[in-house]
Each structure stands twice: as structure tokens, then as C-alpha cells.
Design an enzyme around this catalytic site. Structure first.
Site, PDB file in Angstrom:
ATOM      1  N   GLY A 150       0.802  -1.233   0.000  1.00 22.20           N
ATOM      2  CA  GLY A 150       0.000   0.000   0.000  1.00 22.20           C
ATOM      3  C   GLY A 150       0.826   1.268   0.000  1.00 22.20           C
ATOM      4  O   GLY A 150       0.703   2.088   0.910  1.00 22.20           O
ATOM      5  N   SER A 167       0.541   3.572  -2.309  1.00 23.03           N
ATOM      6  CA  SER A 167      -0.128   4.577  -3.153  1.00 23.03           C
ATOM      7  C   SER A 167      -0.404   5.868  -2.401  1.00 23.03           C
ATOM      8  O   SER A 167      -0.419   6.949  -2.991  1.00 23.03           O
ATOM      9  CB  SER A 167      -1.446   4.014  -3.690  1.00 23.03           C
ATOM     10  OG  SER A 167      -2.299   3.678  -2.616  1.00 23.03           O
ATOM     11  N   ARG A 168      -0.625   5.753  -1.082  1.00 25.63           N
ATOM     12  CA  ARG A 168      -1.043   6.920  -0.295  1.00 25.63           C
ATOM     13  C   ARG A 168      -0.562   6.750   1.140  1.00 25.63           C
ATOM     14  O   ARG A 168      -0.088   5.686   1.529  1.00 25.63           O
ATOM     15  CB  ARG A 168      -2.576   7.040  -0.269  1.00 25.63           C
ATOM     16  CG  ARG A 168      -3.198   7.096  -1.614  1.00 25.63           C
ATOM     17  CD  ARG A 168      -4.697   7.283  -1.547  1.00 25.63           C
ATOM     18  NE  ARG A 168      -5.434   6.043  -1.372  1.00 25.63           N
ATOM     19  CZ  ARG A 168      -6.462   5.883  -0.547  1.00 25.63           C
ATOM     20  NH1 ARG A 168      -6.862   6.887   0.197  1.00 25.63           N
ATOM     21  NH2 ARG A 168      -7.087   4.719  -0.456  1.00 25.63           N
ATOM     22  N   GLY A 172       8.230   9.365  -6.904  1.00 24.10           N
ATOM     23  CA  GLY A 172       9.532   9.564  -7.536  1.00 24.10           C
ATOM     24  C   GLY A 172      10.505   8.632  -6.840  1.00 24.10           C
ATOM     25  O   GLY A 172      10.247   8.191  -5.724  1.00 24.10           O
ATOM     26  N   SER A 214      -2.756  -0.304  15.094  1.00 27.94           N
ATOM     27  CA  SER A 214      -3.397   0.967  15.463  1.00 27.94           C
ATOM     28  C   SER A 214      -3.458   1.037  16.973  1.00 27.94           C
ATOM     29  O   SER A 214      -3.473   0.001  17.644  1.00 27.94           O
ATOM     30  CB  SER A 214      -4.824   1.004  14.902  1.00 27.94           C
ATOM     31  OG  SER A 214      -5.537   2.103  15.433  1.00 27.94           O
ATOM     32  N   TYR A 233     -12.859  -2.864  13.588  1.00 31.77           N
ATOM     33  CA  TYR A 233     -11.510  -2.395  13.215  1.00 31.77           C
ATOM     34  C   TYR A 233     -10.532  -2.783  14.326  1.00 31.77           C
ATOM     35  O   TYR A 233      -9.461  -3.338  14.066  1.00 31.77           O
ATOM     36  CB  TYR A 233     -11.544  -0.880  13.002  1.00 31.77           C
ATOM     37  CG  TYR A 233     -10.198  -0.260  12.692  1.00 31.77           C
ATOM     38  CD1 TYR A 233      -9.548  -0.528  11.485  1.00 31.77           C
ATOM     39  CD2 TYR A 233      -9.584   0.597  13.600  1.00 31.77           C
ATOM     40  CE1 TYR A 233      -8.319   0.048  11.196  1.00 31.77           C
ATOM     41  CE2 TYR A 233      -8.354   1.179  13.312  1.00 31.77           C
ATOM     42  CZ  TYR A 233      -7.730   0.902  12.120  1.00 31.77           C
ATOM     43  OH  TYR A 233      -6.503   1.465  11.829  1.00 31.77           O
ATOM     44  N   ALA A 234     -10.927  -2.510  15.580  1.00 29.43           N
ATOM     45  CA  ALA A 234     -10.071  -2.868  16.718  1.00 29.43           C
ATOM     46  C   ALA A 234      -9.844  -4.372  16.772  1.00 29.43           C
ATOM     47  O   ALA A 234      -8.720  -4.834  17.018  1.00 29.43           O
ATOM     48  CB  ALA A 234     -10.704  -2.378  18.018  1.00 29.43           C
ATOM     49  N   ALA A 239      -9.876  -6.574  14.296  1.00 29.31           N
ATOM     50  CA  ALA A 239      -8.950  -7.019  13.247  1.00 29.31           C
ATOM     51  C   ALA A 239      -7.515  -6.632  13.595  1.00 29.31           C
ATOM     52  O   ALA A 239      -6.581  -7.415  13.391  1.00 29.31           O
ATOM     53  CB  ALA A 239      -9.366  -6.417  11.900  1.00 29.31           C
TER      54      ALA A 239
END
Ligand SMILES: NC(=O)c1ccc[n+]([C@@H]2O[C@H](COP(=O)([O-])OP(=O)(O)OC[C@H]3O[C@@H](n4cnc5c(N)ncnc54)[C@H](OP(=O)(O)O)[C@@H]3O)[C@@H](O)[C@H]2O)c1
Length: 294
Positions: free
Chosen positions: A23, A25-26, A55, A145, A158-159, A161
Site C-alpha cells: 500500500g 499509493s497513499r 519519484g 493501530s 476495526y479494533a 482485526a
């Protein structure tokens, strides 16, 4: 995917380590890759499109296409990455948030979240371990996280996972330490990436009034915070690189003052509760005793 799908740019940096990062990309992945490339490292990064958003700086960049919900593609991509040569650091970065009360998330949302946030990093690691074992060295970095350490309302799945990653990683760290492989869990607070944007964040399908002051309040608070999170992804990248390069890398790297406060509060509350209920905790063995637990 064939090796022909590789996008390769730049010149190899002298003596710099080789990092595989999902990941790029961002967000954090991009910041980490950019920082490493600027100092001459080699980065093998994945993006869903296979396009390079970066770049190459002084370093060498390889981009491999990867959709993390595809287990066969994960195995193939990891094999292609190690086919390029020795990789010292494997970073499981890609992931996204699901903001919902526990009651309101759908089966499909929960299943997809666990595919991307738990099973994908688990599959990357299972695919990478034979190579890392053969190298007799390597460092696995899993971006979890602070929610995976000290969950708040509105982010139960989310937590869960992220906690799944935390749990299996802490066991794995013990399994691979004798093999020369290190593992670090990165536990960020709120950082100004695309994480809270419409492009990334998913939400429960309803917004029940019963949860207005808990999960609903979290939705409102995070919506207000989007775009002005206090954490700087470039500083996070520098911190991750410093931790990986230290002589004694941490198992847990909490990032950001907000995350520090949440971790501290959780540990203090856990510690106090452990002592408050110690009389019940210690009174449950057979009177005759038994073998110590694992
Ligand atoms: N930013 C925070 O405040 C924060 C806090 C704690 C933890 N984290 C964790 O940090 C990690 C990176 O998040 P971020 O903040 O950098 O968010 P981000 O800016 O939204 O970037 C998420 C990255 O994950 C990739 N991704 C998402 N789903 C994917 C899939 N199914 N297959 C392949 N790639 C996928 C995205 O690729 P596309 O561009 O193709 O979508 C993108 O590169 C995540 O694991 C997140 O849980 C972030």
C-alpha cells in the site's frame, strides 16, 4: 502476474536495506517509501493499480500490483518480490477503517475488513517466512493501530482485526526470534493520511439513535478531525525507520501523543483492575495444584 508487470525506476543506493511495503499509493506507505527512497534504499512497494505514485529519489523502486483480498496474488507477489533478491524489512501497511457500532455493521463489511486488515498481513507473513528463514534475518513490521491496543466506541471490528494482528504477531515474534527474525507492531494514533477520507473509511449501514452518544459521537468526532489530524506521516515514517534500525528494536512502537495517552490510560486501568480483583484471580487453581500454564 509476470515479472513483466514490474515497474522499476532509479539506481540502487549503496548498502541501503531493501524494504517490501504494502500500500504505497497513499498515506503511511507512501511516506515510508518516499523517505527510504530519498536516502537511497530499495523499496518494493505494492499498489492496487500497479501504478507508481512515487519519484524514486536516490533509491531503487519496484512497484508490484496487488489487491490484498486475493490470496493467490499475495503469494505470487511475495515470491516475485523475493525473486528480486534479499529483503530485510517486510511492512504490512495497507488497510482501512470501519466506523460502526458493533450492532450495525453487516456480515459483508466485517468479512471484507478482516480479509484486508488481518488475513492479508497474515498471508504476506506466511508467504515471506520461508525466505526470511532462509536468509536467517529479517524484520517484519505490522502497522496496527492504537485501536488495536486501547479501543474506543465505534471501532469494534476495526479494533478486533488490529487486535488479531497484535495477537498473532506477539506469538510469532517469539517463534521467529531464535531464527534471527524480528517483529515490530506500529500502533499509531490519528495521522493526517487519507485514512478518514471518503476514499478510505467505511461506515456501518445505519446510524441508530441508541448509539448516538457512543459510536455516533465517534463518527462525528472523526468526521470533524478529517484533514486536521495532529500526526505527521513523514515523522511517523522517520520514527518507524529509526526503530527498525535500532540495535534493540521494540515489539511495540506507539506513535503520537494521543496514542501514548490512550496506551498509558489502558495500561494503568488494566493494572489497577488486575490488583483490585487479584483475590478472585488467584483463587481458581485446584487445591492440589497442577502443571503451570503456557
Ligand atoms: N492514519 C491514521 O490515523 C492511522 C491510525 C492508525 C492506524 N492506521 C493504519 O495505517 C495503515 C495505512 O493507513 P493510512 O493511514 O496510510 O491510510 P490511507 O492513506 O487511506 O492509505 C491506505 C492504503 O491501503 C491501501 N489499501 C486499502 N485497501 C486495500 C486493498 N484491499 N488492497 C490493497 N491495498 C489496499 C490503499 O490503496 P489504494 O490507494 O489502492 O486504496 C492505500 O495505499 C492502515 O493499516 C491503517 O489501519 C492509520
Amino acid at each position: 502476474m509476470s515479472a513483466g508487470a514490474l515497474t522499476r525506476t532509479g539506481a540502487n543506493g549503496s548498502g541501503a536495506k531493501v524494504w517490501f511495503i504494502t500500500g504505497v499509493s497513499r498515506g503511511f506507505g507512501k511516506a515510508l517509501a518516499q523517505t527510504l527512497l530519498a536516502e537511497g534504499a530499495t523499496v518494493i512497494g505494492t499498489t492496487r493499480s500497479g501504478d507508481s505514485p512515487l519519484g524514486h529519489g536516490q533509491g531503487t523502486l519496484h512497484i508490484l500490483p496487488l489487491e490484498l483480498t486475493d490470496p493467490a496474488a499475495i503469494r505470487q507477489t511475495v515470491a516475485t518480490a523475493f525473486g528480486l533478491g534479499r529483503i530485510e524489512v517486510v511492512v504490512n501497511n495497507a488497510g482501512y477503517g470501519l466506523l460502526s457500532s458493533v450492532e450495525e455493521a453487516t456480515e459483508a463489511q466485517i468479512a471484507h475488513l478482516f480479509e484486508v486488515n488481518f488475513h492479508a498481513p497474515r498471508r504476506v507473513i506466511q508467504a515471506a517466512l520461508p525466505y526470511l528463514r532462509a536468509q536467517g534475518a529479517g524484520h517484519i513490521v505490522n502497522i496496527t493501530s492504537i485501536a488495536g491496543v486501547a479501543p474506543a466506541a465505534g471501532s469494534g471490528y476495526y479494533a478486533a482485526a488490529k487486535m488479531a494482528v497484535e495477537g498473532f504477531s506477539q506469538s510469532l515474534a517469539r517463534e521467529v526470534a531464535p531464527l534471527g527474525i524480528r517483529l515490530t507492531l506500529v500502533e499509531p494514533g490519528a495521522f493526517r493520511t487519507d485514512f478518514l477520507s471518503e476514499h478510505s473509511l467505511r461506515r456501518g449501514e445505519s446510524d441508530l439513535a441508541a448509539y448516538a452518544e457512543t459510536a455516533g459521537a465517534a463518527r462525528r468526532r472523526l468526521a470533524e478531525m478529517a484533514g486536521s489530524q495532529p500526526g505527521d506521516p513523514d515523522r511517523a515514517a522517520a520514527a518507524i525507520i529509526a526503530a527498525v534500525r535500532s540495535d534493540s528494536p521494540p515489539l511495540h512502537l506507539v506513535l503520537g501523543p494521543d496514542a501514548y495517552a490512550r496506551a498509558r490510560q489502558m495500561l494503568d486501568a488494566f493494572s489497577a483492575e488486575l490488583e483490585t480483583w487479584r483475590h478472585l484471580t488467584l483463587g481458581t487453581d485446584f487445591a492440589s495444584g497442577g502443571a503451570p500454564s503456557a
